[in-house]
Design an enzyme around this catalytic site. Sequence first.
Site, PDB file in Angstrom:
ATOM      1  N   HIS A  86       0.966  -1.278   0.163  1.00  0.00           N
ATOM      2  CA  HIS A  86      -0.161  -0.007   0.014  1.00  0.00           C
ATOM      3  C   HIS A  86       0.651   1.246   0.015  1.00  0.00           C
ATOM      4  O   HIS A  86       0.529   2.164  -0.857  1.00  0.00           O
ATOM      5  CB  HIS A  86      -0.913   0.063   1.361  1.00  0.00           C
ATOM      6  CG  HIS A  86      -1.674   1.262   1.541  1.00  0.00           C
ATOM      7  ND1 HIS A  86      -2.944   1.350   0.985  1.00  0.00           N
ATOM      8  CD2 HIS A  86      -1.402   2.455   2.209  1.00  0.00           C
ATOM      9  CE1 HIS A  86      -3.317   2.882   1.238  1.00  0.00           C
ATOM     10  NE2 HIS A  86      -2.332   3.377   2.082  1.00  0.00           N
ATOM     11  N   GLU A  87       1.917   1.262   0.850  1.00  0.00           N
ATOM     12  CA  GLU A  87       2.837   2.361   0.890  1.00  0.00           C
ATOM     13  C   GLU A  87       3.415   2.690  -0.245  1.00  0.00           C
ATOM     14  O   GLU A  87       3.817   3.778  -0.909  1.00  0.00           O
ATOM     15  CB  GLU A  87       3.840   2.388   2.021  1.00  0.00           C
ATOM     16  CG  GLU A  87       3.144   2.277   3.398  1.00  0.00           C
ATOM     17  CD  GLU A  87       2.145   3.387   3.801  1.00  0.00           C
ATOM     18  OE1 GLU A  87       2.444   4.634   3.193  1.00  0.00           O
ATOM     19  OE2 GLU A  87       1.361   3.315   4.730  1.00  0.00           O
ATOM     20  N   HIS A  90       1.546   4.575  -2.898  1.00  0.00           N
ATOM     21  CA  HIS A  90       1.460   5.904  -2.750  1.00  0.00           C
ATOM     22  C   HIS A  90       2.836   6.555  -3.389  1.00  0.00           C
ATOM     23  O   HIS A  90       2.731   7.613  -4.076  1.00  0.00           O
ATOM     24  CB  HIS A  90       1.769   6.206  -1.085  1.00  0.00           C
ATOM     25  CG  HIS A  90       0.452   6.281  -0.526  1.00  0.00           C
ATOM     26  ND1 HIS A  90      -0.859   6.814  -0.987  1.00  0.00           N
ATOM     27  CD2 HIS A  90       0.092   5.749   0.763  1.00  0.00           C
ATOM     28  CE1 HIS A  90      -1.833   6.700   0.012  1.00  0.00           C
ATOM     29  NE2 HIS A  90      -1.240   5.905   0.744  1.00  0.00           N
ATOM     30  N   GLU A 164      -5.628   7.196  -0.990  1.00  0.00           N
ATOM     31  CA  GLU A 164      -5.784   5.898  -0.223  1.00  0.00           C
ATOM     32  C   GLU A 164      -6.358   4.721  -0.957  1.00  0.00           C
ATOM     33  O   GLU A 164      -6.127   3.728  -1.119  1.00  0.00           O
ATOM     34  CB  GLU A 164      -6.804   6.011   1.126  1.00  0.00           C
ATOM     35  CG  GLU A 164      -5.675   6.896   2.087  1.00  0.00           C
ATOM     36  CD  GLU A 164      -4.497   6.594   2.331  1.00  0.00           C
ATOM     37  OE1 GLU A 164      -4.017   5.382   2.579  1.00  0.00           O
ATOM     38  OE2 GLU A 164      -3.547   7.531   2.277  1.00  0.00           O
TER      39      GLU A 164
HETATM   40 ZN   LIG Z   1      -2.148   5.229   2.684  1.00  0.00          ZN
END
Ligand SMILES: [Zn+2]
Length: 221
Positions: A86-87, A90, A164
């Site tokens: 997930h990071e 980003h 997100e």
């Molecule tokens: Zn996030």
Amino acid sequence: MFYASWILPLFNRLIPLPEGELRTAIEEYSRKAGFQLNNIFVMDGSKRSAKANAFFSGLGKKKKIVLFDTLIQKHTTAELLAVLAHETGHYQLKHTRTGLALSLFQTGLMFFLLSFFLGNKDLALALGATEPSFHLNILAFGILYSPVSNVMSIFMNRISRKHEFEADAFAGKTNDAGQLIAALKKLSADNLSNLTPHPAYAYVHYSHPPLLERLKALQSI
Ligand SMILES: [Zn+2]
């Protein structure tokens, strides 16, 4: 740029993640995702709170990963990888860069508006002083700017929630949506997050979408 190397160590202890299953798995995933790692650290987050977290740090090509010890204690390797995926999302989707640009713009706008207030002769008098005062002008600016900043934060939160969802989708596609679902459930239980916030409250205040919305989006991947 200096957060993990200079500022963070003033308040917490960071030790490199020892060799082992977790380190190998993280290094392997980063290679696969085209993400250059500088080092992986474990931080004693448990010193102050039970909250679990993980983040990347660094502005250049090579990133440092910081994992809270609380995160490692409570999650399996597969779940940790999902959080890192997930990071990574980003970063790869340029959210970090966009966020930096937006906050620079915001700060620039604030200082621009402040410049009109500092020399004003009436503001301090309006606050009850008997003569113009630079310091009271700053105070007056703070009061008058707060509605502006509230409106801007609604806008920033909207962008953040969109990011997100995108990072979740990235993690679901490059890694494992099921593991991210498991990790998010644990994280929100540990962080005591509200599962059913009022939609209007979430719209104004939430930088991350409510858990159920994220799970729904992940399940559709
Ligand atoms: Zn996030």
